[in-house]
Design an enzyme around this catalytic site. Structure first.
Site, PDB file in Angstrom:
ATOM      1  N   VAL A  41       0.818  -1.222   0.000  1.00  0.00           N
ATOM      2  CA  VAL A  41       0.000   0.000   0.000  1.00  0.00           C
ATOM      3  C   VAL A  41       0.849   1.266   0.000  1.00  0.00           C
ATOM      4  O   VAL A  41       0.383   2.335  -0.385  1.00  0.00           O
ATOM      5  CB  VAL A  41      -0.966   0.026   1.212  1.00  0.00           C
ATOM      6  CG1 VAL A  41      -1.970  -1.102   1.113  1.00  0.00           C
ATOM      7  CG2 VAL A  41      -0.193  -0.054   2.528  1.00  0.00           C
ATOM      8  N   LYS A  44       4.249  -0.151  -3.610  1.00  0.00           N
ATOM      9  CA  LYS A  44       4.148  -1.052  -4.772  1.00  0.00           C
ATOM     10  C   LYS A  44       4.079  -0.289  -6.092  1.00  0.00           C
ATOM     11  O   LYS A  44       4.663  -0.693  -7.105  1.00  0.00           O
ATOM     12  CB  LYS A  44       2.930  -1.976  -4.640  1.00  0.00           C
ATOM     13  CG  LYS A  44       2.905  -3.085  -5.704  1.00  0.00           C
ATOM     14  CD  LYS A  44       1.686  -3.960  -5.574  1.00  0.00           C
ATOM     15  CE  LYS A  44       1.662  -4.731  -4.279  1.00  0.00           C
ATOM     16  NZ  LYS A  44       2.780  -5.720  -4.183  1.00  0.00           N
ATOM     17  N   GLU A 106       8.946 -11.892   5.789  1.00  0.00           N
ATOM     18  CA  GLU A 106       9.913 -11.913   4.685  1.00  0.00           C
ATOM     19  C   GLU A 106      11.270 -11.398   5.149  1.00  0.00           C
ATOM     20  O   GLU A 106      12.310 -11.991   4.849  1.00  0.00           O
ATOM     21  CB  GLU A 106       9.402 -11.068   3.521  1.00  0.00           C
ATOM     22  CG  GLU A 106       8.182 -11.646   2.825  1.00  0.00           C
ATOM     23  CD  GLU A 106       7.540 -10.672   1.856  1.00  0.00           C
ATOM     24  OE1 GLU A 106       6.476 -10.997   1.311  1.00  0.00           O
ATOM     25  OE2 GLU A 106       8.098  -9.567   1.650  1.00  0.00           O
TER      26      GLU A 106
END
Length: 213
Positions: A41, A44, A106
């Site tokens: 948000v 990207k 991640e």
């Protein structure tokens, strides 16, 4: 009846291998060079996608979820495999980065697999990045996230203020650092490969003989 069922199974098996799409999907994809860790948000549509496209033009294989993954892919499986197979990670930190479980997962995996990380602090200072513990994430995961985040915060990276900075400049700087880092990692891999080839186990042993004189 049994012969009819067997015939139908055989026909389906043959047709499945005549389907070009099925064959294409079975071709293993090469591992990515660069994993782009980011908060969708926030970044990207800006730095994450711009960097991905730039690296593709440089004939590299970056991983960006919305551009690399396809319908039917298992989210964690695909992402975890990409991280474990990549050479370096780019962590794009942004104001709501730490609100995302996926971003922190991640990052933690990138750190745990000992990948080189290039941080980009976009509209946020390292001191402003904190893991939010709302009670929904197990304590052991919170500990993983905190350790990874602290390590990333004390890694030299790029800082960018989107209200004052130039997107083209930060993109060029980021791409240059990524390419230099890839060259370093690939050189280390070649050196390691050469050392393995020259290891004692691969060198023929010279046996001395007694002439008896």
């Amino acid at each position: 009846m049994q012969r009819s069922v067997a015939k139908n199974i055989l026909q389906r098996h043959v047709l499945s291998y005549q389907n070009p799409t099925r064959l294409i999907n079975k071709i293993p994809q090469p591992p990515c060079d660069v994993f782009i860790n980011h908060r969708g948000v926030d970044t990207k549509k800006t730095i994450a996608s711009l960097l991905y496209d730039h690296l593709v033009r440089l004939r590299r294989r970056p991983f960006l979820d919305n551009k690399t993954m396809k319908p039917g892919d298992k989210l964690f499986e695909k992402i975890d495999t990409a991280i474990k197979g990549c050479k370096i990670g780019v962590a794009v930190f942004s104001p709501t980065y730490c609100q995302s479980y996926f971003c922190l997962h991640e990052l933690a995996l990138i750190m745990e697999t000992k990948k080189k990380v290039i941080p980009i602090f976009c509209d946020v200072k390292p001191s402003q990045l904190r893991v939010v513990n709302d009670g929904r994430v197990p304590p052991e995961q919170i500990e993983r996230f905190n350790m990874a985040l602290e390590e990333a915060k004390f890694t030299v990276g790029l800082a960018f203020d989107s209200t004052k900075g130039n997107w083209s400049e930060v993109l060029t700087d980021a791409a240059e650092i990524v390419m230099e880092s890839l060259a370093e990692v690939e050189n280390e891999e070649r050196m390691m490969h050469m050392r393995m080839l020259k290891s004692p186990s691969d060198v023929p042993k010279i046996c001395s003989t007694n002439t008896g004189n």
